[in-house]
Scaffold this motif. Structure first.
Motif, PDB file in Angstrom:
ATOM      1  N   VAL A  86       0.820  -1.215   0.000  1.00 54.74           N
ATOM      2  CA  VAL A  86       0.000   0.000   0.000  1.00 54.74           C
ATOM      3  C   VAL A  86       0.854   1.264   0.000  1.00 54.74           C
ATOM      4  N   ASN A  87       1.892   1.290   0.819  1.00 56.62           N
ATOM      5  CA  ASN A  87       2.738   2.492   0.895  1.00 56.62           C
ATOM      6  C   ASN A  87       3.388   2.810  -0.444  1.00 56.62           C
ATOM      7  N   TYR A  88       3.818   1.767  -1.144  1.00 55.04           N
ATOM      8  CA  TYR A  88       4.419   1.967  -2.471  1.00 55.04           C
ATOM      9  C   TYR A  88       3.397   2.540  -3.444  1.00 55.04           C
ATOM     10  N   ILE A  89       2.200   1.982  -3.449  1.00 56.32           N
ATOM     11  CA  ILE A  89       1.147   2.429  -4.362  1.00 56.32           C
ATOM     12  C   ILE A  89       0.787   3.892  -4.091  1.00 56.32           C
ATOM     13  N   ILE A  90       0.658   4.243  -2.818  1.00 56.67           N
ATOM     14  CA  ILE A  90       0.325   5.627  -2.457  1.00 56.67           C
ATOM     15  C   ILE A  90       1.428   6.580  -2.906  1.00 56.67           C
ATOM     16  N   ASP A  91       2.674   6.219  -2.649  1.00 58.53           N
ATOM     17  CA  ASP A  91       3.801   7.076  -3.022  1.00 58.53           C
ATOM     18  C   ASP A  91       3.883   7.257  -4.535  1.00 58.53           C
ATOM     19  N   GLU A  92       3.714   6.172  -5.279  1.00 60.24           N
ATOM     20  CA  GLU A  92       3.765   6.255  -6.742  1.00 60.24           C
ATOM     21  C   GLU A  92       2.594   7.061  -7.285  1.00 60.24           C
ATOM     22  N   THR A  93       1.440   6.956  -6.653  1.00 59.74           N
ATOM     23  CA  THR A  93       0.272   7.718  -7.104  1.00 59.74           C
ATOM     24  C   THR A  93       0.482   9.201  -6.860  1.00 59.74           C
ATOM     25  N   PHE A  94       1.104   9.559  -5.734  1.00 61.72           N
ATOM     26  CA  PHE A  94       1.466  10.964  -5.495  1.00 61.72           C
ATOM     27  C   PHE A  94       2.384  11.469  -6.615  1.00 61.72           C
ATOM     28  N   LYS A  95       3.374  10.653  -6.969  1.00 62.54           N
ATOM     29  CA  LYS A  95       4.310  11.038  -8.038  1.00 62.54           C
ATOM     30  C   LYS A  95       3.578  11.227  -9.359  1.00 62.54           C
ATOM     31  N   ASN A  96       2.623  10.347  -9.624  1.00 70.68           N
ATOM     32  CA  ASN A  96       1.865  10.442 -10.875  1.00 70.68           C
ATOM     33  C   ASN A  96       1.030  11.714 -10.938  1.00 70.68           C
ATOM     34  N   ILE A  97       0.444  12.097  -9.808  1.00 72.27           N
ATOM     35  CA  ILE A  97      -0.338  13.338  -9.767  1.00 72.27           C
ATOM     36  C   ILE A  97       0.552  14.542 -10.041  1.00 72.27           C
TER      37      ILE A  97
END
Length: 233
Positions: A86-97
């Motif tokens: 989950v932490n990886y997905i959240i961090d990558e999604t922040f980067k994508n935004i």
């Protein structure tokens, strides 16, 4: 529909050996859409389907569980614990935004803006699925995402948003709720700058056609100067 008969709808296969850390999250979302959200299936039936879409190591994680209504949710939680970072997905999604943006090239229909805003929408819903709600009105995250997105929009879209909403600081909910109507208006009213540019660019511009006169002295002028010089001596 029989609980023992595989459902004809297609769902991806997950083996647990995929290197992409988003793979299980994508698989789980797809499985829930196809099977998990069906109210006409018992949880034990959903567990049967789940086993049918697992391969290799991922199947071994839950294969020891008996098929039952209570074990279906346990199987899902065991798979999440093993494969869902989950932490990886959240961090990558922040980067994508932060990195997402409309295509710089102008298009009359503002298609790239629509693609961009739908991309942002999907990222926000991905975060919400992991208990991070940046769409909560009044929260700092809500305002911050609004700032990021508004800053990347083309000037005509910004201008119309400000005019329609009567604020220089639209939040993300305002942007997502109003962009379709604004783009429809702009696509009909904003001149087709691309065509105009193409038409005018076929003619040489004044600056490109202007050639300064070369500062050359003709041979006859030199001879006249030499002759006049001799006469005056």
């Amino acid at each position: 529909m029989s609980d023992g008969k595989p459902h004809p709808l297609v769902c991806g296969i997950f083996s647990g050996e995929e290197k992409d850390k988003f793979t299980f999250n994508s698989f789980l979302n797809q499985f829930n859409n196809v099977i998990g959200s069906r109210k006409n299936l018992s949880d034990s039936a959903k567990q049967k389907y789940l086993h049918g879409y697992l391969r290799g190591y991922s199947l071994k994680v839950v294969n020891h569980l008996n098929i039952s209504d209570s074990n279906y949710h346990l199987a899902i939680e065991m798979l999440k614990e093993e494969f869902l970072d989950v932490n990886y997905i959240i961090d990558e999604t922040f980067k994508n935004i932060l990195s997402a943006a409309p295509v710089a090239e102008y298009d009359q229909e503002f298609s790239s803006v629509k693609v961009y805003l739908n991309e942002i929408k999907s990222y926000l819903h991905e975060l919400k699925a992991h208990n991070i709600d940046l769409l909560e009105v009044g929260s700092y995250g809500h305002k911050f995402v609004g700032h990021i997105v508004f800053d990347k929009l083309p000037i005509p879209v910004k201008r119309e948003l400000v005019h329609k909403l009567d604020t220089n600081y639209p939040n993300i909910s305002d942007i997502l709720s109003n962009y379709n109507e604004i783009i429809k208006t702009l696509s009909k009213t904003v001149p087709n700058r691309k065509k105009t540019f193409t038409k005018t660019s076929s003619k040489p511009s004044p600056s490109s056609s202007f050639k300064p006169k070369e500062n050359k002295v003709s041979v006859s002028a030199i001879q006249n100067f030499q002759f006049a010089n001799k006469v005056t001596k």
